[in-house]
Design a protein around this motif. Sequence first.
Motif, PDB file in Angstrom:
ATOM      1  N   GLN A  87       1.159  -5.353  -8.906  1.00  0.00           N
ATOM      2  CA  GLN A  87       1.525  -4.244 -10.029  1.00  0.00           C
ATOM      3  C   GLN A  87       2.523  -4.662 -11.138  1.00  0.00           C
ATOM      4  O   GLN A  87       2.648  -3.558 -12.815  1.00  0.00           O
TER       5      GLN A  87
ATOM      6  N   VAL B 104      -2.046   1.516  -3.949  1.00  0.00           N
ATOM      7  CA  VAL B 104      -2.619   2.924  -2.962  1.00  0.00           C
ATOM      8  C   VAL B 104      -1.643   3.029  -1.882  1.00  0.00           C
ATOM      9  O   VAL B 104      -0.896   3.445  -1.447  1.00  0.00           O
ATOM     10  N   ASN B 105      -1.548   1.559  -1.244  1.00  0.00           N
ATOM     11  CA  ASN B 105      -1.372   1.033  -0.027  1.00  0.00           C
ATOM     12  C   ASN B 105      -0.932  -0.046   0.413  1.00  0.00           C
ATOM     13  O   ASN B 105      -1.985  -0.904  -0.643  1.00  0.00           O
ATOM     14  N   ILE B 106      -0.558  -0.790   1.071  1.00  0.00           N
ATOM     15  CA  ILE B 106       0.201  -2.397   1.653  1.00  0.00           C
ATOM     16  C   ILE B 106      -0.092  -2.226   2.530  1.00  0.00           C
ATOM     17  O   ILE B 106       0.981  -1.489   3.188  1.00  0.00           O
ATOM     18  N   VAL B 107      -1.196  -2.595   3.906  1.00  0.00           N
ATOM     19  CA  VAL B 107      -0.930  -2.801   4.732  1.00  0.00           C
ATOM     20  C   VAL B 107      -0.990  -3.783   5.610  1.00  0.00           C
ATOM     21  O   VAL B 107      -1.784  -4.623   5.444  1.00  0.00           O
TER      22      VAL B 107
ATOM     23  N   ASP C   5      -3.320  -6.394   3.921  1.00  0.00           N
ATOM     24  CA  ASP C   5      -4.262  -5.684   2.526  1.00  0.00           C
ATOM     25  C   ASP C   5      -3.612  -4.991   1.461  1.00  0.00           C
ATOM     26  O   ASP C   5      -3.082  -4.182   1.784  1.00  0.00           O
ATOM     27  N   ILE C   6      -3.818  -5.116   0.237  1.00  0.00           N
ATOM     28  CA  ILE C   6      -3.468  -3.972  -1.160  1.00  0.00           C
ATOM     29  C   ILE C   6      -4.755  -3.042  -1.740  1.00  0.00           C
ATOM     30  O   ILE C   6      -5.892  -3.885  -1.313  1.00  0.00           O
TER      31      ILE C   6
ATOM     32  N   SER D 226       2.549 -10.558   6.227  1.00  0.00           N
ATOM     33  CA  SER D 226       2.865  -9.511   5.645  1.00  0.00           C
ATOM     34  C   SER D 226       3.848  -9.575   3.964  1.00  0.00           C
ATOM     35  O   SER D 226       3.682  -9.028   3.587  1.00  0.00           O
TER      36      SER D 226
END
Length: 183
Positions: A117, A130-133, A136-137, A106
Motif C-alpha cells: 500500500q 480491496v481485501n487481505i485474507v 491473499d492480497i 497471515s
Amino acid sequence: FGPNFTKEQRVQVKAFVFGAAYGRGAASVAADFKIPVYEAELIHKQLFANMPEASKFIANARTSCYLGQPVPTVFGRYRRFGLITNKNKNSCENESVNFPIQSTASDLTLRSGIKFQLWLDEFYPDVKIVNIVHDDILFECDLKDAEVIARKLIEIMGEVPKEFFGDTIPWEADPELCIAGWG
C-alpha cells in the motif's frame, strides 16, 4: 517444485504434506489418489525421513495442547487451548500444528500488504487494496496497469519473508488475474 512437476503432482504433494500435519493417514491419501496404501505409506515415510525437523515439530505441536502450553508464532501471537475432550481432541491437535504456520503466513501477508500500500500510494495512488485474507492480497486497478502492479506485489511478497527469515527458503507468490466486466 521444479518445472518438471505437473499440476497433479503438485496437488498430490500438497495433500501429503498438509495432510501429514493434520494427522491424515496413508489410507485416506491412497483412496483420494487411487494408489495402493503401501505406496502412500512409503511416500509418507520418505517425506518425514527427508524432513526430520518437520516430523519432530508436528509431534511436539500435537502434544503441546495437552500440556497447557500456549502455541506461539514467530511474531509473538499465541493460541491457548481450554478444555480438551475426546470430542475436540483431534481438532485441538490439528490447531496446535496449524496455528504457528498459518498465523505466521497471515502476519507476513499483512506486512506485505502494508508495504504494498505504501508503494501504491507513491506510484498508483488511485489503486487501493480491496481485501487481505490469510495469504491473499486483492486489489483493483485498470487493466493496463495490472501486470506492473501484480509484479510489484509478487516482489514485495517475496521480500517480506526474507526480512524475517533470510533467503534460505524461497517465498513465491502465485498471482491470479481476475477480470470483472460490468454492463
